[in-house]
Write a protein that holds these residues in place. Structure first.
Motif, mmCIF file in Angstrom:
data_model
loop_
_atom_site.group_PDB
_atom_site.id
_atom_site.type_symbol
_atom_site.label_atom_id
_atom_site.label_comp_id
_atom_site.label_asym_id
_atom_site.label_seq_id
_atom_site.Cartn_x
_atom_site.Cartn_y
_atom_site.Cartn_z
ATOM 1 N N PRO A 42 7.298 42.321 46.234
ATOM 2 C CA PRO A 42 5.865 42.218 46.537
ATOM 3 C C PRO A 42 5.111 41.481 45.420
ATOM 4 C CG PRO A 42 6.632 44.481 46.802
ATOM 5 C CD PRO A 42 7.762 43.708 46.182
ATOM 6 N N VAL A 43 4.102 40.744 45.814
ATOM 7 C CA VAL A 43 3.243 40.057 44.857
ATOM 8 C C VAL A 43 2.248 41.091 44.330
ATOM 9 C CG1 VAL A 43 1.500 38.244 44.591
ATOM 10 C CG2 VAL A 43 3.490 37.861 46.056
ATOM 11 N N ILE A 44 2.062 41.101 43.006
ATOM 12 C CA ILE A 44 1.106 42.048 42.431
ATOM 13 C C ILE A 44 -0.093 41.287 41.886
ATOM 14 C CG2 ILE A 44 2.815 43.831 41.927
ATOM 15 C CD1 ILE A 44 2.880 42.888 39.040
ATOM 16 N N SER A 45 -1.180 41.984 41.807
ATOM 17 C CA SER A 45 -2.442 41.383 41.387
ATOM 18 C C SER A 45 -2.691 41.635 39.908
ATOM 19 C CB SER A 45 -3.573 42.017 42.206
ATOM 20 O OG SER A 45 -4.822 41.796 41.584
ATOM 21 N N PRO A 46 -3.409 40.728 39.244
ATOM 22 C CA PRO A 46 -3.794 40.983 37.850
ATOM 23 C C PRO A 46 -4.694 42.203 37.709
ATOM 24 C CG PRO A 46 -4.070 38.668 38.380
ATOM 25 C CD PRO A 46 -3.753 39.368 39.662
ATOM 26 N N LEU A 47 -5.148 42.750 38.818
ATOM 27 C CA LEU A 47 -5.990 43.947 38.772
ATOM 28 C C LEU A 47 -5.166 45.233 38.804
ATOM 29 C CD1 LEU A 47 -8.722 42.753 41.311
ATOM 30 C CD2 LEU A 47 -8.743 42.577 38.810
ATOM 31 N N CYS A 48 -3.854 45.119 38.997
ATOM 32 C CA CYS A 48 -2.976 46.291 39.084
ATOM 33 C C CYS A 48 -2.422 46.671 37.712
ATOM 34 C CB CYS A 48 -1.774 46.001 39.996
ATOM 35 S SG CYS A 48 -2.191 45.570 41.680
ATOM 36 N N ASP A 49 -2.206 47.967 37.509
ATOM 37 C CA ASP A 49 -1.565 48.434 36.277
ATOM 38 C C ASP A 49 -0.177 47.815 36.119
ATOM 39 O OD1 ASP A 49 -3.739 49.990 35.593
ATOM 40 O OD2 ASP A 49 -2.914 51.828 36.488
ATOM 41 N N GLU A 50 0.552 47.661 37.229
ATOM 42 C CA GLU A 50 1.898 47.109 37.184
ATOM 43 C C GLU A 50 1.906 45.707 36.581
ATOM 44 O OE1 GLU A 50 0.537 48.458 39.907
ATOM 45 O OE2 GLU A 50 1.815 50.151 40.436
ATOM 46 N N TYR A 51 0.878 44.940 36.884
ATOM 47 C CA TYR A 51 0.779 43.573 36.354
ATOM 48 C C TYR A 51 0.728 43.619 34.826
ATOM 49 C CZ TYR A 51 -1.108 38.918 35.420
ATOM 50 O OH TYR A 51 -1.305 37.647 34.944
ATOM 51 N N HIS A 52 -0.097 44.487 34.280
ATOM 52 C CA HIS A 52 -0.243 44.584 32.824
ATOM 53 C C HIS A 52 1.037 45.117 32.176
ATOM 54 C CE1 HIS A 52 -4.390 43.364 32.992
ATOM 55 N NE2 HIS A 52 -4.543 44.180 34.019
ATOM 56 N N GLU A 53 1.750 45.988 32.879
ATOM 57 C CA GLU A 53 3.024 46.485 32.354
ATOM 58 C C GLU A 53 4.066 45.362 32.311
ATOM 59 O OE1 GLU A 53 3.786 49.734 35.005
ATOM 60 O OE2 GLU A 53 2.137 50.928 34.173
ATOM 61 N N VAL A 54 4.100 44.544 33.351
ATOM 62 C CA VAL A 54 5.033 43.414 33.389
ATOM 63 C C VAL A 54 4.681 42.419 32.282
ATOM 64 C CG1 VAL A 54 5.749 41.387 34.745
ATOM 65 C CG2 VAL A 54 5.640 43.638 35.823
ATOM 66 N N MET A 55 3.397 42.134 32.102
ATOM 67 C CA MET A 55 2.983 41.208 31.044
ATOM 68 C C MET A 55 3.343 41.758 29.664
ATOM 69 S SD MET A 55 1.971 38.559 32.541
ATOM 70 C CE MET A 55 0.962 37.529 31.519
ATOM 71 N N ALA A 56 3.244 43.066 29.477
ATOM 72 C CA ALA A 56 3.638 43.677 28.194
ATOM 73 C C ALA A 56 5.140 43.489 27.970
ATOM 74 C CB ALA A 56 3.256 45.155 28.171
ATOM 75 N N ASP A 57 5.925 43.647 29.037
ATOM 76 C CA ASP A 57 7.374 43.415 28.926
ATOM 77 C C ASP A 57 7.665 41.958 28.550
ATOM 78 O OD1 ASP A 57 7.823 46.038 29.671
ATOM 79 O OD2 ASP A 57 8.376 45.553 31.746
ATOM 80 N N ILE A 58 6.949 41.035 29.161
ATOM 81 C CA ILE A 58 7.154 39.613 28.878
ATOM 82 C C ILE A 58 6.778 39.310 27.431
ATOM 83 C CG2 ILE A 58 6.332 37.274 29.411
ATOM 84 C CD1 ILE A 58 6.088 38.260 32.373
ATOM 85 N N ARG A 59 5.649 39.856 26.968
ATOM 86 C CA ARG A 59 5.247 39.644 25.565
ATOM 87 C C ARG A 59 6.310 40.183 24.608
ATOM 88 N NH1 ARG A 59 0.280 40.685 27.661
ATOM 89 N NH2 ARG A 59 0.298 42.867 27.081
#
Length: 174
Positions: A42-59
């Motif tokens: 599923p595509v997630i939105s930058p407004l979702c908590d999951e999005y920020h968790e994925v970005m933290a993993d990428i960082r």
């Protein structure tokens, strides 16, 4: 009142069948099966908590790859061109100097971007466009121009050359 006659008929668009080519160039290229599977998620939105968790993993992954503890790592959703534009337009101010050891199309793009933003650019070149730069090639230009930034391309797909980055950070700090 009647509607005017259409001059161009409505197109008939159909699903097409094709044989997948083997793509071995720098892009577009074949995708790993794990990437194809990820595209079905599923595509997630930058407004979702999951999005920020994925970005933290990428960082965290970027910090590991580049072995930096700096919290300022920038995962950018876009092409390499968009990453270049982000860095150049946000880290170098109009009127400041950007030094570009140029040897291919990526360096030409950096030059064009920087000049559009009013950044002064100083370009050094080698006789052969595929030749890479040594620290000894770059140091005199750093001393002469005292740039706010150095733009250098690591792997240049237009020339097939791989620029060593070893020692550049120390040279810039010096």
């Amino acid at each position: 009142m009647s509607s005017p006659k259409l001059l161009v008929p409505e197109p008939v668009i159909q699903d097409r069948q094709f044989t997948k080519p083997l793509m071995c160039g720098p892009g577009p290229c074949d995708l790993l099966p794990s990437v194809i599977e990820a595209l079905t998620k599923p595509v997630i939105s930058p407004l979702c908590d999951e999005y920020h968790e994925v970005m933290a993993d990428i960082r965290a992954g970027i910090q590991y790859i580049f072995q930096t503890r700096s919290p300022l790592v920038l995962p950018i959703s876009g092409s390499g061109h968009s990453g270049m534009e982000t860095i150049i337009s946000n880290l170098i101010a109009p009127g400041e100097i950007l030094l570009i050891p140029a040897r291919g199309i990526w360096d030409d793009r950096a030059y064009n971007m920087a000049t559009r933003y009013g950044i002064r650019t100083e370009v050094i070149k080698k006789a052969a466009p595929w030749a890479t730069f040594t620290l000894e090639d770059i140091e005199p230009a750093l001393k002469e121009f005292r740039p706010a930034g150095l733009f250098i391309t690591h792997g240049d797909s237009s020339t097939g050359s791989l620029q060593s980055l070893k020692g550049l950070g120390d040279l810039c700090h010096k």
